[in-house]
Design a protein around this motif. Structure first.
Motif, PDB file in Angstrom:
ATOM      1  N   ILE A 339       0.869  -1.181   0.000  1.00 54.71           N
ATOM      2  CA  ILE A 339       0.000   0.000   0.000  1.00 54.71           C
ATOM      3  C   ILE A 339       0.905   1.229   0.000  1.00 54.71           C
ATOM      4  O   ILE A 339       1.801   1.356   0.835  1.00 54.71           O
ATOM      5  N   VAL A 340       0.682   2.102  -0.950  1.00 55.72           N
ATOM      6  CA  VAL A 340       1.502   3.314  -1.091  1.00 55.72           C
ATOM      7  C   VAL A 340       0.595   4.520  -0.931  1.00 55.72           C
ATOM      8  O   VAL A 340      -0.440   4.619  -1.602  1.00 55.72           O
ATOM      9  N   GLN A 341       0.977   5.430  -0.031  1.00 55.12           N
ATOM     10  CA  GLN A 341       0.201   6.665   0.086  1.00 55.12           C
ATOM     11  C   GLN A 341       1.053   7.860  -0.333  1.00 55.12           C
ATOM     12  O   GLN A 341       2.254   7.930  -0.036  1.00 55.12           O
ATOM     13  N   VAL A 342       0.400   8.779  -1.028  1.00 53.18           N
ATOM     14  CA  VAL A 342       1.051   9.988  -1.525  1.00 53.18           C
ATOM     15  C   VAL A 342       0.329  11.178  -0.904  1.00 53.18           C
ATOM     16  O   VAL A 342      -0.904  11.253  -0.945  1.00 53.18           O
ATOM     17  N   ALA A 353      -2.348  11.387   6.270  1.00 52.86           N
ATOM     18  CA  ALA A 353      -1.328  10.338   6.164  1.00 52.86           C
ATOM     19  C   ALA A 353      -1.036   9.711   7.523  1.00 52.86           C
ATOM     20  O   ALA A 353      -0.914   8.481   7.637  1.00 52.86           O
ATOM     21  N   GLU A 354      -0.921  10.530   8.551  1.00 52.21           N
ATOM     22  CA  GLU A 354      -0.634  10.004   9.887  1.00 52.21           C
ATOM     23  C   GLU A 354      -1.776   9.141  10.405  1.00 52.21           C
ATOM     24  O   GLU A 354      -1.552   8.064  10.963  1.00 52.21           O
ATOM     25  N   GLN A 355      -3.004   9.605  10.203  1.00 48.13           N
ATOM     26  CA  GLN A 355      -4.153   8.837  10.686  1.00 48.13           C
ATOM     27  C   GLN A 355      -4.281   7.517   9.928  1.00 48.13           C
ATOM     28  O   GLN A 355      -4.583   6.478  10.516  1.00 48.13           O
ATOM     29  N   ALA A 367       3.017  -1.027   7.749  1.00 50.26           N
ATOM     30  CA  ALA A 367       2.935   0.410   7.485  1.00 50.26           C
ATOM     31  C   ALA A 367       3.053   0.671   5.990  1.00 50.26           C
ATOM     32  O   ALA A 367       3.817   0.001   5.288  1.00 50.26           O
ATOM     33  N   PRO A 368       2.304   1.637   5.461  1.00 54.37           N
ATOM     34  CA  PRO A 368       2.350   1.891   4.025  1.00 54.37           C
ATOM     35  C   PRO A 368       3.670   2.522   3.591  1.00 54.37           C
ATOM     36  O   PRO A 368       4.345   3.193   4.375  1.00 54.37           O
ATOM     37  N   LYS A 369       4.038   2.287   2.345  1.00 52.15           N
ATOM     38  CA  LYS A 369       5.105   3.082   1.758  1.00 52.15           C
ATOM     39  C   LYS A 369       4.573   4.484   1.529  1.00 52.15           C
ATOM     40  O   LYS A 369       3.361   4.685   1.343  1.00 52.15           O
ATOM     41  N   GLU A 370       5.476   5.474   1.511  1.00 53.37           N
ATOM     42  CA  GLU A 370       4.998   6.850   1.456  1.00 53.37           C
ATOM     43  C   GLU A 370       5.819   7.703   0.489  1.00 53.37           C
ATOM     44  O   GLU A 370       7.025   7.519   0.375  1.00 53.37           O
ATOM     45  N   LEU A 396      -3.022   2.230  -4.170  1.00 52.38           N
ATOM     46  CA  LEU A 396      -2.428   3.567  -4.202  1.00 52.38           C
ATOM     47  C   LEU A 396      -3.415   4.540  -3.550  1.00 52.38           C
ATOM     48  O   LEU A 396      -4.546   4.703  -4.018  1.00 52.38           O
ATOM     49  N   VAL A 397      -2.995   5.161  -2.449  1.00 51.69           N
ATOM     50  CA  VAL A 397      -3.855   6.081  -1.700  1.00 51.69           C
ATOM     51  C   VAL A 397      -3.333   7.495  -1.912  1.00 51.69           C
ATOM     52  O   VAL A 397      -2.177   7.800  -1.591  1.00 51.69           O
ATOM     53  N   LEU A 398      -4.183   8.358  -2.453  1.00 53.02           N
ATOM     54  CA  LEU A 398      -3.753   9.706  -2.834  1.00 53.02           C
ATOM     55  C   LEU A 398      -4.476  10.750  -1.987  1.00 53.02           C
ATOM     56  O   LEU A 398      -5.656  11.025  -2.189  1.00 53.02           O
TER      57      LEU A 398
END
Length: 554
Positions: A339-342, A353-355, A367-370, A396-398
């Motif tokens: 899971i990757v968040q941008v 992003a923190e939440q 933990a997601p990649k960031e 992918l979380v944007l």
């Protein structure tokens, strides 16, 4: 102190009578002569802790017995549990919890009125004599009125020593003892706060609604004022003209609370209604808590989440709610890749992003990649292609705005489950992304088609007042806030207490919530977020939304 209704009464009749009685009793308290306020502030502070927290000055918990032998202690025994923050009481099930403010206790009470409406009492007294410190102490300890009538459960009997009792009574004498300085005989003053980073188009859209609504309401109030002067109905005692101040903030957020304090000093207000901010609301929230001014349903994606705070009520937890819901959804989906968040290095991006990171780990996930972006960093097709090629995301979380998504369709997102935030993209998802099969949206509201019957009243009203309907969610939220606040003030019965206003809104939000963009709104004592769930949606081939999850309450 609680009265119970006879079982023969129908619930419909019961509810109407309870509302009337609550208004009558509260109204009686509002216009009665007030007991002399205690001069010992330390004593009042001790009484406040007993009332609100169930904590004695010794550090020991408050103790009580209810229904004969059921023990209560600490916060469960605190007076606030039933009599609420204002002390003006409420309606709970088949019972009405009476006011315990000094102005209501230290004058005769209309016991005969209760009997005529079917209340079971053990006394034929027409009036309950006014309490004194001695008889009130006896009522609190032994559960009997000045006429020796036993108070009914769930009113407990408290184990309080003389000094602790003195402190509690001193605090009761201060409860809702004076009306808000923002209300006078003819006018209720309110304000709306606009932060300097608020979007100019959203600012205009919100103010258009507020100004049209208050103009319309004040034209009605002329007739209501005449009724207030001539009618015996308690409801009309609260009618006032509404006067709006627009409090525009300037400069850095750390200076905002001082600006608000000065604006309030120059023109006190009864409540802050609606309001608009970009990246910050904390200083406004802090001002309302410190000044004890009601702050009602501001338009912000970054509300302050403090469980013990009282004076600000929000639509939802905004980005924090979306992040928790999405984390729970993805934990159940088990993506095949990381899971990757941008997100951008802004307050909104950092909060989301923190939440999300915390909620994902709490669900037992890695933990997601960031990718953290600079606040002004430009994104293009090259960025998106490199991101997908390098990270190989399973999801992918944007946490990005719609104008950040240009060129994203070139990165092969048709093969990657991609999730967007409704709080950030609003209703402006690029058409090029809607056409892809794996684009999702997490939102606290439902589709335009589903919510249309609920928001029709707001739309028709705005159109009839020639208010441009340019920002549906913002403008419907603002209209709903104004409708709810003005309805709640009708039931204050002359008690212009900010705490009581909030309590009445807590009681009525669920019934008024059917007119909002949210599928369900509700509040209860101590709850500060009316929309408690969100849903993951997926764009269909024609660009419309369809559910990709149930409604999730994390």
């Amino acid at each position: 102190m609680t009265w119970k209704l006879s079982e023969a009464m129908t619930y419909k009749k019961l509810y109407g009578i309870l509302l009337l009685l609550a208004s009558l009793l509260a109204n009686q308290a509002a216009f009665a002569a007030k007991p002399a306020p205690p001069k010992d502030n330390k004593l009042v502070e001790i009484g406040q802790r007993i009332y609100r927290e169930g904590l004695l000055p010794s550090g020991q918990p408050l103790r009580a017995v209810v229904q004969g032998d059921l023990g209560l202690s600490g916060v469960q025994a605190a007076c606030i549990k039933c009599h609420r923050r204002s002390g003006l009481g409420t309606i709970e099930g088949g019972s009405s919890v009476l006011p315990v403010t000094g102005t209501s206790l230290y004058q005769p009470g209309p016991a005969g009125l209760w009997q005529r409406f079917g209340f079971k009492t053990q006394s034929s007294d027409i009036f309950r004599p006014a309490y004194t410190d001695a008889t009130l102490g006896k009522a609190i300890r032994e559960g009997v009125t000045p006429t020796q009538r036993a108070l009914r459960a769930p009113m407990p009997k408290y184990a309080l020593g003389n000094e602790d009792m003195k402190a509690l009574i001193a605090y009761l004498k201060t409860l809702s003892n004076a009306p808000s300085p923002g209300v006078d005989e003819t006018t209720m003053h309110v304000a709306t706060v606009i932060a300097p980073d608020a979007d100019p188009a959203e600012r205009k859209a919100m103010l258009d609604v507020i100004e049209a609504y208050l103009k319309d309401k004040n034209s009605e109030t002329r007739g209501e004022t005449r009724r207030r002067q001539t009618s015996k109905e308690v409801m009309f005692t609260s009618y006032r003209k509404l006067d709006l101040s627009v409090w525009e903030l300037q400069g850095a957020p750390e200076t905002w609370e001082a600006q608000l304090v000065e604006k309030y000093r120059q023109r006190p207000v009864f409540a802050l209604v609606s309001g608009l901010a970009g990246n910050h609301w904390e200083p406004v929230h802090a001002f309302c808590e410190h000044t004890e001014v009601a702050c009602l349903f501001p338009n912000t994606d970054v509300p302050v989440i403090q469980p013990d705070d009282f004076f600000t009520v929000y639509f939802s937890r905004g980005l924090s709610l979306e992040a928790e819901v999405l984390a729970k959804h993805l934990a159940a989906q088990a993506p095949s890749g990381p899971i990757v968040q941008v997100f951008r290095d802004t307050p909104k991006g950092a909060i989301a992003a923190e939440q999300f990171r915390q909620a994902l780990q709490a669900a037992g996930q890695t933990a997601p990649k960031e990718r953290k972006l600079g606040s002004d960093e430009k994104l293009d097709a090259k960025f998106w292609i490199e991101l997908v090629k390098t990270e190989h995301p399973g999801a992918l979380v944007l946490w990005l705005r719609s104008d950040d998504l240009a060129g994203a369709e070139a990165a092969g997102l048709d093969k990657v489950n991609t999730y967007l935030s409704a709080s950030l993209v609003r209703d402006q998802v690029p058409q090029s992304l809607k056409a892809l099969p794996n684009i999702h949206l997490v939102a606290t509201w439902d589709t335009a088609e589903a919510r249309q019957p609920r928001v029709a009243r707001a739309q028709v009203w705005l159109q009839s007042r020639k208010v441009p309907f340019t920002h549906e969610i913002l403008q419907v939220d603002t209209f709903w806030t104004l409708l709810t606040v003005t309805d709640a003030t009708k039931h204050l019965a002359g008690n212009f207490s900010p705490a009581y206003l909030i309590e009445r809104i807590e009681d009525m939000t669920e019934s008024v919530g059917v007119l909002s963009i949210y599928p369900h709104l509700s509040l209860g004592p101590g709850q500060r977020f009316a929309a408690k769930s969100a849903r993951v949606w997926k764009f269909s081939a024609d660009g419309t939304l369809m559910p990709a999850s149930e409604w999730i309450n994390p």
